[in-house]
Write a protein that holds these residues in place. Structure first.
Motif, PDB file in Angstrom:
ATOM      1  N   PHE A 177     -44.876  51.358 -35.021  1.00  0.00           N
ATOM      2  CA  PHE A 177     -43.865  50.331 -35.251  1.00  0.00           C
ATOM      3  C   PHE A 177     -42.496  50.769 -34.739  1.00  0.00           C
ATOM      4  O   PHE A 177     -41.720  49.959 -34.240  1.00  0.00           O
ATOM      5  CB  PHE A 177     -43.800  49.936 -36.716  1.00  0.00           C
ATOM      6  N   SER A 178     -42.208  52.058 -34.853  1.00  0.00           N
ATOM      7  CA  SER A 178     -40.951  52.580 -34.324  1.00  0.00           C
ATOM      8  C   SER A 178     -40.899  52.395 -32.806  1.00  0.00           C
ATOM      9  O   SER A 178     -39.883  51.960 -32.257  1.00  0.00           O
ATOM     10  CB  SER A 178     -40.806  54.059 -34.683  1.00  0.00           C
ATOM     11  N   LYS A 179     -41.995  52.706 -32.128  1.00  0.00           N
ATOM     12  CA  LYS A 179     -42.042  52.559 -30.667  1.00  0.00           C
ATOM     13  C   LYS A 179     -41.956  51.096 -30.251  1.00  0.00           C
ATOM     14  O   LYS A 179     -41.282  50.759 -29.277  1.00  0.00           O
ATOM     15  CB  LYS A 179     -43.304  53.220 -30.112  1.00  0.00           C
ATOM     16  N   ILE A 180     -42.628  50.220 -30.989  1.00  0.00           N
ATOM     17  CA  ILE A 180     -42.569  48.788 -30.675  1.00  0.00           C
ATOM     18  C   ILE A 180     -41.131  48.292 -30.819  1.00  0.00           C
ATOM     19  O   ILE A 180     -40.617  47.591 -29.957  1.00  0.00           O
ATOM     20  CB  ILE A 180     -43.529  47.980 -31.568  1.00  0.00           C
ATOM     21  N   SER A 181     -40.459  48.681 -31.908  1.00  0.00           N
ATOM     22  CA  SER A 181     -39.088  48.208 -32.139  1.00  0.00           C
ATOM     23  C   SER A 181     -38.110  48.757 -31.111  1.00  0.00           C
ATOM     24  O   SER A 181     -37.053  48.171 -30.874  1.00  0.00           O
ATOM     25  CB  SER A 181     -38.630  48.553 -33.554  1.00  0.00           C
ATOM     26  N   LYS A 182     -38.465  49.879 -30.470  1.00  0.00           N
ATOM     27  CA  LYS A 182     -37.616  50.458 -29.424  1.00  0.00           C
ATOM     28  C   LYS A 182     -38.040  50.005 -28.027  1.00  0.00           C
ATOM     29  O   LYS A 182     -37.386  50.322 -27.041  1.00  0.00           O
ATOM     30  CB  LYS A 182     -37.680  51.988 -29.487  1.00  0.00           C
ATOM     31  N   GLY A 183     -39.175  49.298 -27.958  1.00  0.00           N
ATOM     32  CA  GLY A 183     -39.683  48.882 -26.646  1.00  0.00           C
ATOM     33  C   GLY A 183     -40.233  50.050 -25.856  1.00  0.00           C
ATOM     34  O   GLY A 183     -40.226  50.033 -24.626  1.00  0.00           O
ATOM     35  N   ALA A 184     -40.733  51.068 -26.560  1.00  0.00           N
ATOM     36  CA  ALA A 184     -41.220  52.294 -25.910  1.00  0.00           C
ATOM     37  C   ALA A 184     -42.725  52.190 -25.662  1.00  0.00           C
ATOM     38  O   ALA A 184     -43.530  52.709 -26.419  1.00  0.00           O
ATOM     39  CB  ALA A 184     -40.897  53.509 -26.780  1.00  0.00           C
ATOM     40  N   TYR A 185     -43.097  51.503 -24.600  1.00  0.00           N
ATOM     41  CA  TYR A 185     -44.502  51.372 -24.246  1.00  0.00           C
ATOM     42  C   TYR A 185     -44.854  52.355 -23.143  1.00  0.00           C
ATOM     43  O   TYR A 185     -43.985  52.853 -22.429  1.00  0.00           O
ATOM     44  CB  TYR A 185     -44.844  49.940 -23.831  1.00  0.00           C
ATOM     45  N   GLN A 186     -46.157  52.637 -23.029  1.00  0.00           N
ATOM     46  CA  GLN A 186     -46.607  53.558 -21.987  1.00  0.00           C
ATOM     47  C   GLN A 186     -46.455  52.902 -20.625  1.00  0.00           C
ATOM     48  O   GLN A 186     -46.318  51.684 -20.511  1.00  0.00           O
ATOM     49  CB  GLN A 186     -48.059  53.944 -22.213  1.00  0.00           C
ATOM     50  N   LYS A 187     -46.512  53.729 -19.590  1.00  0.00           N
ATOM     51  CA  LYS A 187     -46.432  53.228 -18.218  1.00  0.00           C
ATOM     52  C   LYS A 187     -47.445  52.101 -18.035  1.00  0.00           C
ATOM     53  O   LYS A 187     -48.571  52.187 -18.493  1.00  0.00           O
ATOM     54  CB  LYS A 187     -46.733  54.367 -17.245  1.00  0.00           C
ATOM     55  N   LEU A 188     -46.994  51.060 -17.391  1.00  0.00           N
ATOM     56  CA  LEU A 188     -47.885  49.932 -17.145  1.00  0.00           C
ATOM     57  C   LEU A 188     -48.955  50.325 -16.133  1.00  0.00           C
ATOM     58  O   LEU A 188     -48.684  51.073 -15.193  1.00  0.00           O
ATOM     59  CB  LEU A 188     -47.080  48.728 -16.642  1.00  0.00           C
ATOM     60  N   PRO A 189     -50.172  49.827 -16.307  1.00  0.00           N
ATOM     61  CA  PRO A 189     -51.265  50.189 -15.405  1.00  0.00           C
ATOM     62  C   PRO A 189     -50.947  49.848 -13.945  1.00  0.00           C
ATOM     63  O   PRO A 189     -50.323  48.827 -13.655  1.00  0.00           O
ATOM     64  CB  PRO A 189     -52.442  49.356 -15.911  1.00  0.00           C
ATOM     65  N   ASP A 190     -51.398  50.701 -13.063  1.00  0.00           N
ATOM     66  CA  ASP A 190     -51.159  50.512 -11.624  1.00  0.00           C
ATOM     67  C   ASP A 190     -51.820  49.258 -11.068  1.00  0.00           C
ATOM     68  O   ASP A 190     -51.364  48.711 -10.066  1.00  0.00           O
ATOM     69  CB  ASP A 190     -51.651  51.728 -10.836  1.00  0.00           C
ATOM     70  N   HIS A 191     -52.886  48.790 -11.700  1.00  0.00           N
ATOM     71  CA  HIS A 191     -53.601  47.617 -11.165  1.00  0.00           C
ATOM     72  C   HIS A 191     -52.828  46.308 -11.383  1.00  0.00           C
ATOM     73  O   HIS A 191     -53.163  45.307 -10.778  1.00  0.00           O
ATOM     74  CB  HIS A 191     -55.011  47.502 -11.754  1.00  0.00           C
ATOM     75  N   LEU A 192     -51.779  46.340 -12.216  1.00  0.00           N
ATOM     76  CA  LEU A 192     -50.982  45.129 -12.427  1.00  0.00           C
ATOM     77  C   LEU A 192     -50.064  44.905 -11.233  1.00  0.00           C
ATOM     78  O   LEU A 192     -49.460  45.839 -10.722  1.00  0.00           O
ATOM     79  CB  LEU A 192     -50.135  45.251 -13.698  1.00  0.00           C
ATOM     80  N   ARG A 207     -48.559  53.126 -28.052  1.00  0.00           N
ATOM     81  CA  ARG A 207     -49.371  54.144 -28.713  1.00  0.00           C
ATOM     82  C   ARG A 207     -48.489  54.893 -29.705  1.00  0.00           C
ATOM     83  O   ARG A 207     -47.333  55.182 -29.429  1.00  0.00           O
ATOM     84  CB  ARG A 207     -49.934  55.151 -27.701  1.00  0.00           C
ATOM     85  N   GLY A 208     -49.062  55.211 -30.853  1.00  0.00           N
ATOM     86  CA  GLY A 208     -48.350  55.984 -31.859  1.00  0.00           C
ATOM     87  C   GLY A 208     -49.300  56.896 -32.591  1.00  0.00           C
ATOM     88  O   GLY A 208     -50.502  56.664 -32.628  1.00  0.00           O
ATOM     89  N   THR A 209     -48.751  57.937 -33.187  1.00  0.00           N
ATOM     90  CA  THR A 209     -49.571  58.892 -33.936  1.00  0.00           C
ATOM     91  C   THR A 209     -49.845  58.397 -35.345  1.00  0.00           C
ATOM     92  O   THR A 209     -50.715  58.915 -36.028  1.00  0.00           O
ATOM     93  CB  THR A 209     -48.885  60.270 -33.988  1.00  0.00           C
ATOM     94  N   SER A 210     -49.100  57.399 -35.784  1.00  0.00           N
ATOM     95  CA  SER A 210     -49.278  56.791 -37.096  1.00  0.00           C
ATOM     96  C   SER A 210     -48.783  55.351 -37.014  1.00  0.00           C
ATOM     97  O   SER A 210     -48.164  54.950 -36.024  1.00  0.00           O
ATOM     98  CB  SER A 210     -48.472  57.549 -38.162  1.00  0.00           C
ATOM     99  N   GLU A 211     -49.031  54.583 -38.049  1.00  0.00           N
ATOM    100  CA  GLU A 211     -48.552  53.200 -38.060  1.00  0.00           C
ATOM    101  C   GLU A 211     -47.024  53.174 -38.005  1.00  0.00           C
ATOM    102  O   GLU A 211     -46.438  52.365 -37.283  1.00  0.00           O
ATOM    103  CB  GLU A 211     -49.056  52.489 -39.313  1.00  0.00           C
TER     104      GLU A 211
END
Length: 76
Positions: free
Chosen positions: A24-39, A16-20
């Motif tokens: 892209f900055s978060k993707i390049s850093k591997g900064a994803y949100q907590k993975l869903p508990d159902h996984l 998730r990001g506030t802008s494109e």
């Protein structure tokens, strides 16, 4: 292989990001949100191993194909 990783986890990991630019900055850093508990554990481990930013530490193609989680999936 990084693009392959992102395609596989597109439906499982959430970036998730506030802008494109922020996204892209978060993707390049591997900064994803907590993975869903159902996984399950294997799914979460697979995603975590796939999204390692450092290409020297990231799974190689043979390792992806041999991963326990991927091997447990039926072909489409």
């Amino acid at each position: 292989l990084w693009s392959y990783h992102l395609c596989i986890v597109d439906r499982l990991a959430t970036f998730r990001g506030t802008s494109e630019k922020d996204l892209f900055s978060k993707i390049s850093k591997g900064a994803y949100q907590k993975l869903p508990d159902h996984l399950d554990f294997d799914t979460k481990k697979f995603i975590e191993k796939m999204l390692v930013v450092d290409p020297n530490r990231r799974l190689k193609a043979a390792e992806v194909n041999a991963d326990r989680w991927l091997m447990s999936k039926k072909p489409i």
